[in-house]
Design a protein around this motif. Structure first.
Motif, PDB file in Angstrom:
ATOM      1  N   GLN A  90       0.222  17.572  -4.845  1.00  0.00           N
ATOM      2  CA  GLN A  90       1.206  18.473  -5.465  1.00  0.00           C
ATOM      3  C   GLN A  90       2.641  18.087  -5.112  1.00  0.00           C
TER       4      GLN A  90
ATOM      5  N   GLN B 280       0.379  12.891  -6.495  1.00  0.00           N
ATOM      6  CA  GLN B 280       0.097  13.888  -7.524  1.00  0.00           C
ATOM      7  C   GLN B 280      -0.959  14.890  -7.047  1.00  0.00           C
ATOM      8  N   ASP B 281      -2.028  14.379  -6.443  1.00  0.00           N
ATOM      9  CA  ASP B 281      -3.091  15.260  -5.963  1.00  0.00           C
ATOM     10  C   ASP B 281      -2.624  16.136  -4.804  1.00  0.00           C
TER      11      ASP B 281
ATOM     12  N   ASP C  18       5.928  16.116  -6.475  1.00  0.00           N
ATOM     13  CA  ASP C  18       6.525  15.569  -7.691  1.00  0.00           C
ATOM     14  C   ASP C  18       6.825  14.090  -7.502  1.00  0.00           C
ATOM     15  N   SER C  19       6.370  13.279  -8.431  1.00  0.00           N
ATOM     16  CA  SER C  19       6.556  11.839  -8.295  1.00  0.00           C
ATOM     17  C   SER C  19       6.570  11.172  -9.660  1.00  0.00           C
TER      18      SER C  19
ATOM     19  N   TYR D 114       0.582   6.806  -6.148  1.00  0.00           N
ATOM     20  CA  TYR D 114       1.012   7.821  -7.117  1.00  0.00           C
ATOM     21  C   TYR D 114      -0.050   8.912  -7.277  1.00  0.00           C
ATOM     22  N   LYS D 115      -1.321   8.501  -7.352  1.00  0.00           N
ATOM     23  CA  LYS D 115      -2.416   9.475  -7.488  1.00  0.00           C
ATOM     24  C   LYS D 115      -2.478  10.390  -6.267  1.00  0.00           C
TER      25      LYS D 115
END
Length: 478
Positions: free
Chosen positions: A148, A145-146, A150-151, A141-142
């Motif tokens: 960019q 997110q990093d 969408d999750s 997940y990280k």
């Protein structure tokens, strides 16, 4: 009128109730012309056990919700749908009767998947296995997110995906790209039907865990882990070096798209796709005859231990299936791990105190022991409730690295004493307070005090988080 029964009123049951009340409020009830739900909640616990949500219960009662505490059996014919929480065994008499009558039985995950597919949203990634799930899910997940992307992260990590459905009522172009990352336990996967397939399924490893639920049968446990796999639609990521995966999972996988993770087999001798370690100890992605390095300088990372290197490789395996650029290695290097999993708490008088409360299986405790030291200098605090697990996996690491075991109350004490008492001294205590007091007195200089229970804490604490927080507070108070 659509009658719904919810069995279990923990985190999942409460999220399920919120979801249906919101649906009723919005008159968004399929197969119910008047748009109204009649909801009944059942739980084996007493109402006083839910004191922390008593105000919410009172509010729900005013909204027409019927609560039945100390009760999990009822007349199934009165309901159109039965929702179960993960801890509810599917062999409850009422569920067996409902199944015979084709009354739908679902959980929050299967209901979420149905809704997610209906609105045409993005891919669903399911992460399961005996150990490492939470670390993998959080790291994946990280990374998304990093990057960019969408999750959403949900599931067995403590929040239900039903809580996020409200924002995705109608498909938009942006929402079709949202990736859902779910941590899934075998309990949650038991309720899956063919229509609840995952787009990507990662099984990290397989060891004896929750075998009390599966009558001691490892294959039944493994089969539950594979419930989210559709042979035609699911991309699968597996650790090919894990004995449990090799014995119980690989022989049953018929999928064309399988990514194997291996550090033990030469790249030219393995499957068509996967993440492997080359002669320079770099992680390499392979797809047919194409290879590329994805993670170099493997020791330059905060997530230590060989088990975490496997976790990192499995994350890369999933990212590869999601067509995500694999260049963002700083996220991997800087990820420091999770609370309650081999978590450094404090160093006092040259002794390091480690909180590994999340380890509720012998295999997880083995990993924790082996990640700390190469000397026999660990005071190990373990004990709790038995899940039908085999503790022989602890014989070697305890013999090599543990100076003494402090045994907490629980029904696994006899099994631990029988398995380990000939190789290490074991002392029983009444509670965690006594364990910390004793550990403080006997811990060797430059050694470790490790809370890694290898068991659940259902009778002493609500969950592993509460157990871990208590341990940390005790250590900080020394």
């Amino acid at each position: 009128m659509k009658n719904i029964a919810i069995i279990g009123f923990g985190v999942t049951g409460q999220a399920t109730l919120r979801y249906f009340l919101e649906q009723a409020k919005n008159n968004n009830v399929s197969d119910s012309p008047d748009g109204i739900y009649k909801i009944s909640v059942f739980d084996s616990k007493t109402e006083s056990d839910f004191e922390d949500v008593s105000k919410e219960i009172d509010k729900y009662k005013t909204e027409g919700v019927e609560f039945n505490f100390e009760k999990t059996d009822f007349v199934e014919d009165e309901f159109d749908l039965i929702m179960v929480s993960p801890g509810v065994p599917l062999n409850l008499p009422v569920l067996l009767r409902a199944k015979e009558k084709n009354i739908p039985i679902k959980n929050d995950i299967t209901l979420f998947i149905e809704n997610w597919r209906n609105i045409g949203a993005g891919k669903i990634v399911g992460v399961t296995g005996s150990n490492g799930k939470t670390t993998i899910v959080n790291l994946l997940y990280k990374y998304l997110q990093d990057s960019q992307i969408d999750s959403i992260m949900a599931g067995n990590i403590g929040n239900s995906p039903l809580d996020i459905l409200g924002g995705f009522k109608n498909k938009t172009d942006n929402e079709s790209d949202v990736i859902v990352v779910l941590e899934l336990s075998s309990f949650q996967l038991e309720a899956f039907q063919p229509e609840h397939y995952l787009d990507v399924c990662l099984i990290s490893n397989l060891s004896s865990n929750h075998l009390d639920r599966y009558n001691g049968n490892m294959q039944k446990y493994a089969d539950a882990k594979m419930n989210g796999i559709d042979p035609q639609k699911t991309d699968v990521v597996l650790c090919a070096d894990d004995d449990g995966i090799k014995k119980y999972v690989l022989p049953k996988i018929k999928n064309k798209k399988v990514s194997l993770i291996s550090f033990e087999t030469a790249i030219d001798q393995v499957g068509q796709k996967g993440i492997y370690m080359d002669s320079e100890n770099d992680l390499v992605s392979k797809d047919s005859d194409l290879t590329k390095k994805v993670f170099t300088r493997i020791n330059d990372r905060r997530l230590l231990g060989i088990h975490n290197l496997y976790n990192i490789a499995m994350v890369y395996g999933v990212l590869d299936f999601l067509d995500v650029d694999l260049k963002n290695d700083e996220t991997i290097r800087n990820f420091k791990g999770l609370e309650h999993r081999i978590e450094f708490v404090r160093e006092l008088d040259s002794v390091k105190y480690i909180n590994d409360s999340k380890s509720s299986s012998p295999t997880a405790t083995k990993v924790a022991i082996e990640s700390l030291t190469k000397e026999k200098n660990i005071i190990l605090i373990l004990g709790g409730n038995d899940k039908g697990m085999n503790f022989e996996v602890l014989i070697e690491p305890v013999s090599d690295f543990v100076e003494k075991i402090i045994l907490l109350p629980g029904d696994i004490d006899k099994k631990i004493i029988k398995t380990l008492s000939e190789i290490v001294e074991i002392e029983k205590v009444d509670n965690l307070v006594g364990a910390v007091k004793l550990a403080r007195e006997i811990a060797p200089k430059k050694g470790f005090v490790l809370l890694s229970p290898a068991a659940t804490s259902f009778k002493l604490y609500k969950n592993y988080e509460e157990r871990g927080e208590h341990f940390k507070n005790l250590i900080k108070g020394l």
